[in-house]
Design a protein around this motif. Structure first.
Motif, mmCIF file in Angstrom:
data_model
loop_
_atom_site.group_PDB
_atom_site.id
_atom_site.type_symbol
_atom_site.label_atom_id
_atom_site.label_comp_id
_atom_site.label_asym_id
_atom_site.label_seq_id
_atom_site.Cartn_x
_atom_site.Cartn_y
_atom_site.Cartn_z
ATOM 1 N N THR A 54 39.088 6.637 -1.885
ATOM 2 C CA THR A 54 37.863 7.336 -2.260
ATOM 3 C C THR A 54 36.676 6.832 -1.454
ATOM 4 N N TYR A 55 36.916 5.906 -0.551
ATOM 5 C CA TYR A 55 35.812 5.363 0.226
ATOM 6 C C TYR A 55 35.032 6.476 0.910
ATOM 7 N N ASP A 83 27.090 8.920 -4.875
ATOM 8 C CA ASP A 83 27.189 10.361 -4.655
ATOM 9 C C ASP A 83 28.163 10.687 -3.524
ATOM 10 N N TRP A 84 28.190 9.855 -2.512
ATOM 11 C CA TRP A 84 29.165 10.072 -1.438
ATOM 12 C C TRP A 84 30.576 10.002 -1.977
ATOM 13 N N ASN A 85 30.775 9.052 -2.910
ATOM 14 C CA ASN A 85 32.137 8.723 -3.262
ATOM 15 C C ASN A 85 32.778 9.678 -4.246
ATOM 16 N N GLN A 86 32.120 9.918 -5.368
ATOM 17 C CA GLN A 86 32.864 10.676 -6.355
ATOM 18 C C GLN A 86 32.140 11.780 -7.084
ATOM 19 N N ARG A 91 43.402 7.590 8.354
ATOM 20 C CA ARG A 91 42.566 6.416 8.400
ATOM 21 C C ARG A 91 42.532 5.830 9.818
ATOM 22 N N GLU A 137 33.045 -0.487 -2.217
ATOM 23 C CA GLU A 137 33.425 0.897 -1.929
ATOM 24 C C GLU A 137 32.219 1.836 -1.920
ATOM 25 N N ARG A 153 36.080 -5.397 -3.735
ATOM 26 C CA ARG A 153 36.358 -4.061 -3.201
ATOM 27 C C ARG A 153 35.745 -2.926 -4.006
ATOM 28 N N ARG A 189 39.114 11.722 -7.738
ATOM 29 C CA ARG A 189 38.601 12.021 -6.428
ATOM 30 C C ARG A 189 38.348 13.522 -6.377
ATOM 31 N N GLN A 238 34.520 4.843 12.139
ATOM 32 C CA GLN A 238 35.712 4.382 11.447
ATOM 33 C C GLN A 238 35.932 5.270 10.225
ATOM 34 N N ASN A 267 34.949 9.440 0.579
ATOM 35 C CA ASN A 267 35.676 10.697 0.775
ATOM 36 C C ASN A 267 35.739 11.101 2.242
ATOM 37 N N ILE A 325 35.291 -4.285 5.036
ATOM 38 C CA ILE A 325 36.217 -3.868 3.982
ATOM 39 C C ILE A 325 36.644 -2.419 4.183
ATOM 40 N N ALA A 326 37.965 -2.200 4.101
ATOM 41 C CA ALA A 326 38.581 -0.884 4.306
ATOM 42 C C ALA A 326 38.491 -0.422 5.746
ATOM 43 N N GLY A 327 38.027 -1.270 6.630
ATOM 44 C CA GLY A 327 37.981 -0.920 8.044
ATOM 45 C C GLY A 327 39.330 -1.113 8.689
ATOM 46 N N ARG A 363 35.825 14.963 3.792
ATOM 47 C CA ARG A 363 34.684 15.497 4.531
ATOM 48 C C ARG A 363 35.080 16.041 5.896
ATOM 49 N N GLN A 423 23.026 6.861 -3.171
ATOM 50 C CA GLN A 423 23.631 7.348 -1.925
ATOM 51 C C GLN A 423 25.140 7.119 -1.931
ATOM 52 N N HIS A 432 28.893 0.013 0.724
ATOM 53 C CA HIS A 432 28.983 -0.197 2.163
ATOM 54 C C HIS A 432 28.381 1.002 2.878
ATOM 55 N N PHE A 433 27.775 0.800 4.005
ATOM 56 C CA PHE A 433 27.183 1.886 4.815
ATOM 57 C C PHE A 433 25.949 2.522 4.187
ATOM 58 N N THR A 434 25.408 1.951 3.114
ATOM 59 C CA THR A 434 24.214 2.565 2.510
ATOM 60 C C THR A 434 23.006 1.626 2.603
ATOM 61 N N THR A 467 27.698 0.024 10.953
ATOM 62 C CA THR A 467 27.548 -0.496 9.596
ATOM 63 C C THR A 467 26.754 0.428 8.702
#
Ligand code: HEM
Lengths: 261, 526
Positions: free
Chosen positions: A77-78, B433-436, A90, B359, B355, B464, A72, A80, B285-287, A84, B430, B362-364, A106
């Motif tokens: 900024t989620y 660092d991914w985000n910004q 989206r 942001e 949120r 960003r 997904q 990035n 969220i954000a999916g 990438r 994690q 999630h995923f970490t 997940t």
């Protein structure tokens, strides 16, 4: 006081309200999401999976790729995601209409795969990566799935899809720094050190020279001589599925909802 | 620690409501309890013993999964030990093997005690336990043999799922039958929670199976809304109520005082029932699902502050003035630890669903830390306490070694705290660092020292970035934390081994006979 029926009723109502909200409502409201036909053509996006891709999808499920990979792309900024190169937009409900089950994932121990088919199209790359991910990306945390491959003596004719790569293990005696520098000029492309040996790619034309470099104790081929590594049918199906993951088509603006772009 | 603390209120009745306590301490109550325990002996012990077995299996799989995350080439040529199979196998073993079985065992016993009726036809529950074990074993085989469907929490192949369902139905029907035959008019709050979970679980399990994992599956992303409604509810309305029921039962029992405020416990129950059910979509969220759905779930996740705060007040104020007993009572130690973790994990969960915080996290591994604080720090710890409380009453023997109990407690307590903090911090780095940030935190610290490195890192959260930090750089940054997690896993494994030795020794005849021999006229072995 007898609370029994009251308790039961309350438990039932709280439950059913959430059932209607989180199960029924989305299922009903997204019931009519369909593939969009590109104007003036018969191409519909997304297209249904082929039989082989569906078989590959099962391999993806059976081996738990979903525990490290999402499918997904998020906006804003989620993580990035867009910057990438994981997608051009989206992800959208339309992208998943043929997915059973939907494998959003997940956890991102590995990169997002929603559009991996658009950026990695070479079969041999995928086979090599699945057989030994650390050869392609040194220090990768990806679990190898070498059990989907067969190491076997080359028969009458080599298998057409046997892995095509040139890697060797090199053992070095003494100071590795100097030997490695010389190896590099001789065309040895170091990937990483594995248990005292150095593994890397080399130029087959100059293969003989490597062993003569001072300090090099032994050079062993990655694939034992006279053998080949052949993907099983499962591996071929898996690669077909991974390559089919491409949602870079446009979706109609009306379907592209959500707060983020 | 081996003899039960003298203050344990074995002699105080099972009516835990304020005012009723002293009145119940009669000879008739004693023989009643004895009959209840005798009727529960075989089925509940079977549930508890099996659960501990699956806990050990799950722990070994956990260690394997943890090691494979930082050393992926270990045994990578063995198909059934690949990370993508070991990890779901770990989750399913600790969830359906350990957590569900121990929870059901404890709940069955609690229901009988609180309803003041012996278990009718205990053979049926014995059968349910056997069927459940078959289901878990079949599921373990299925996942490791590569038949998993990769739907988190319901990876088991359908034959295993169906088996579990049958076993669960028997337990649920039995519980409700026991309830209808109850001799105690007052319905104590533990019973509410247990009923809610017995009623909710079959529904959510059946719904997700039919709508995601069958020919009648719905199309596309609504599956994921349903999936996480189920996934979250397994924790929220199945495990959590059983854990809370155990706390509400054990705290007053061990301390010998009623719960702080009965009215609060009612508010806590109904607000939990209302809000938890709605919280599922915060996993998306954000999916690619409608934003209103996610917003609904965020709202109810934040509203969870109400039940959590009320429950926290109730638990902590009940325990607060009796903390000196923590030194002696193993039960209380585990239960109080669990109650504190519950408060913490729930507040954290509410925050994580907002949120801005979701942001980065999630995923970490941040999420994994949260999962373990919940299912382990809270639920599992409470259940350890419950097993320490219940088992001696059923076998008629004390646990044989206070020393091993201490080993158990300290290993798992330090282990889970360590795991929680490493993964929380590692996951935060994690995600952020991914985000910004333009440069990874570890590089900045190396260059500029800890404080100013950290400052420089936070400075970067402005806009960003066009050039995000490469994925692999962040991955390698997290590696040290994964190694520490493995270390904490070894600690937890040692703790579990001590626990398993205690439990099986007790089951098979070790340990001194309980002091109040008069309660155990029959079947007392040396
Ligand atoms: C020896 C101790 C343990 C270790 C080392 C351990 C390790 C792990 C690992 C490596 C994962 C996968 C994380 C990932 O995919 O990145 C995981 C997931 C999980 N574990 Fe454990 N675990 C342990 C004990 C437990 C126990 C006792 C429970 C609960 C009773 C538990 C509950 C879970 C849950 C719920 C997940 C899924 C998390 C998610 O996907 O959000 N673990 N564990």
């Amino acid at each position: 006081m007898n609370f029994g029926p009251l308790l039961f009723l309350g438990i039932f109502i709280t439950f059913i309200s959430a059932w209607i909200g989180l199960v029924f409502a989305p299922a009903a409201s997204l019931k009519n999401v369909q593939a969009t036909v590109v104007e003036g053509s018969t191409v519909a996006n997304p297209r249904p999976y082929t039989g082989q891709e569906l078989l590959g999808r099962e391999i993806y499920q059976h081996n738990g790729c979903v525990y490290c990979h999402t499918q997904q792309v998020r906006g804003g900024t989620y993580n990035n995601d867009l910057e990438r190169g994981w997608g051009s937009r989206r992800s959208n409900p339309q992208d998943y209409i043929y997915d059973r089950p939907v494998l959003l994932g997940t956890m991102r121990t590995g990169p997002d795969l929603a559009n991996v088919g658009a950026r990695l199209t070479n079969d041999n790359w995928h086979f090599t990566h699945f057989y030994d991910p650390q050869l392609i990306t040194p220090g990768s945390m990806m679990a190898p799935i070498s059990f989907l491959f067969e190491l076997r003596p080359i028969g009458q004719t080599p298998a057409p899809d046997a892995l095509k790569f040139n890697y060797v293990f090199i053992t070095i005696a003494g100071d590795p720094g100097k030997a490695l520098a010389e190896l590099k000029t001789a065309g040895f492309n170091l990937v990483e050190q594995r248990g005292g040996r150095y593994v890397g790619g080399f130029d087959p034309a100059k293969g003989q020279e490597l062993a003569k470099i001072p300090g090099v104790k032994s050079v062993e081929p990655y694939v034992p001589a006279g053998h080949e590594i052949v993907p099983t049918e499962d591996a071929r199906n898996l690669v077909a599925y991974v390559k089919s993951l491409d949602h870079s088509y446009e979706v109609p603006p009306a379907a592209n909802y959500g707060r983020l772009k | 620690m081996s003899a039960p603390a003298p203050t344990e209120t074995e002699l105080v009745g099972d009516r835990l409501d304020p005012g009723g306590i002293q009145a119940q301490n009669t000879a008739q109550m004693l023989s009643e309890r004895q009959a209840i325990d005798a009727s529960c002996r075989a089925p509940v012990l079977l549930f508890l013993g099996s659960s501990v077995f699956w806990l050990m299996v799950g722990t070994i799989l956990a260690l394997l999964a943890s090691i494979k995350l930082h050393t992926p080439t270990l045994h990578s040529n063995i198909s059934f030990l690949t990370f993508g199979r070991v990890r779901p196998a770990h989750l399913d073993m600790v969830a359906f093997g350990w957590s569900a079985m121990v929870g059901l065992g404890v709940s069955i016993w609690t229901v009988c005690r609180l309803c003041r009726v012996p278990l009718r036809f205990p053979q049926m529950i014995v059968m349910a336990a056997i069927i459940w074990n078959i289901g878990v074993a079949a599921g373990l085989y299925g996942v490791l043999a590569g038949q998993s469907n990769s739907i988190e929490w319901i990876e088991f192949p359908q034959y295993a799922t169906f088996t579990l369902f049958v076993a669960f139905a028997i337990v649920a029907i039995w519980t409700i039958m026991t309830f209808t035959q109850r001799r105690e008019k007052h319905v104590y709050v533990s019973l509410w929670y247990i009923f809610a979970s017995m009623f909710w679980f079959p529904w959510i399990y059946a719904t997700v199976q039919v709508l995601m994992n069958s020919p009648y599956a719905v199309q596309g992303v609504p599956q994921e809304a349903i999936h996480w409604w189920f996934g979250h509810n397994t924790l929220g309305v199945f495990f959590t109520p059983m854990g809370l029921a155990a706390i509400y039962y054990l705290l007053p029992k061990v301390i010998g005082r009623p719960i702080h405020s009965y009215a609060l416990s009612i508010l806590g129950f109904w607000s939990l029932a209302l809000f938890y059910n709605w919280a599922g979509a915060h996993h998306l969220i954000a999916g690619p699902i409608p934003a209103w759905l996610i917003t609904m779930s965020i709202v109810s996740s934040v509203m969870m502050f109400i039940p959590v705060t009320t429950t926290a007040i109730n638990h902590h104020l009940t325990a607060y003035q009796h903390l000196d007993m923590l030194k002696f009572s193993p039960v209380l130690r585990f239960v109080v630890f669990g109650a504190m973790a519950y408060t913490l994990v729930s507040f954290q969960g509410s925050m994580m669903s907002v949120r801005v915080l979701n942001e980065p996290f999630h995923f970490t591994h941040h999420t994994i830390a949260h999962a373990h604080l919940g299912l382990y720090g809270f639920y599992t710890m409470v259940m350890f306490g419950a097993v320490y409380y219940i088992m001696p009453r059923l076998t008629g023997r004390e646990f044989f070694s206070a020393h091993l109990m201490r080993v158990h407690f300290w290993c798992v307590a330090i282990g889970i705290v360590l795991m929680f903090f490493t993964l929380t911090i590692g996951g935060a780095i994690q995600g952020l660092d991914w985000n910004q940030a333009k440069r990874p935190l570890h590089d900045l610290i190396k260059e500029q020292g800890f404080i100013s490195g950290l400052e420089a890192w936070f400075d970067r959260f402005k806009a960003r970035q066009d050039q995000p930090i490469p994925f692999m750089t962040v991955l390698h940054e997290v590696l040290p934390y994964l190694w520490i997690r493995t270390f904490s896993g070894i600690l937890i494994f040692l703790g579990h081994s001590a626990f398993a030795i205690l439990v099986f020794w007790n089951l098979f005849g070790g340990g001194v006979t309980r002091i109040r021999t008069m309660l155990w006229p029959q079947k007392v072995s040396a």
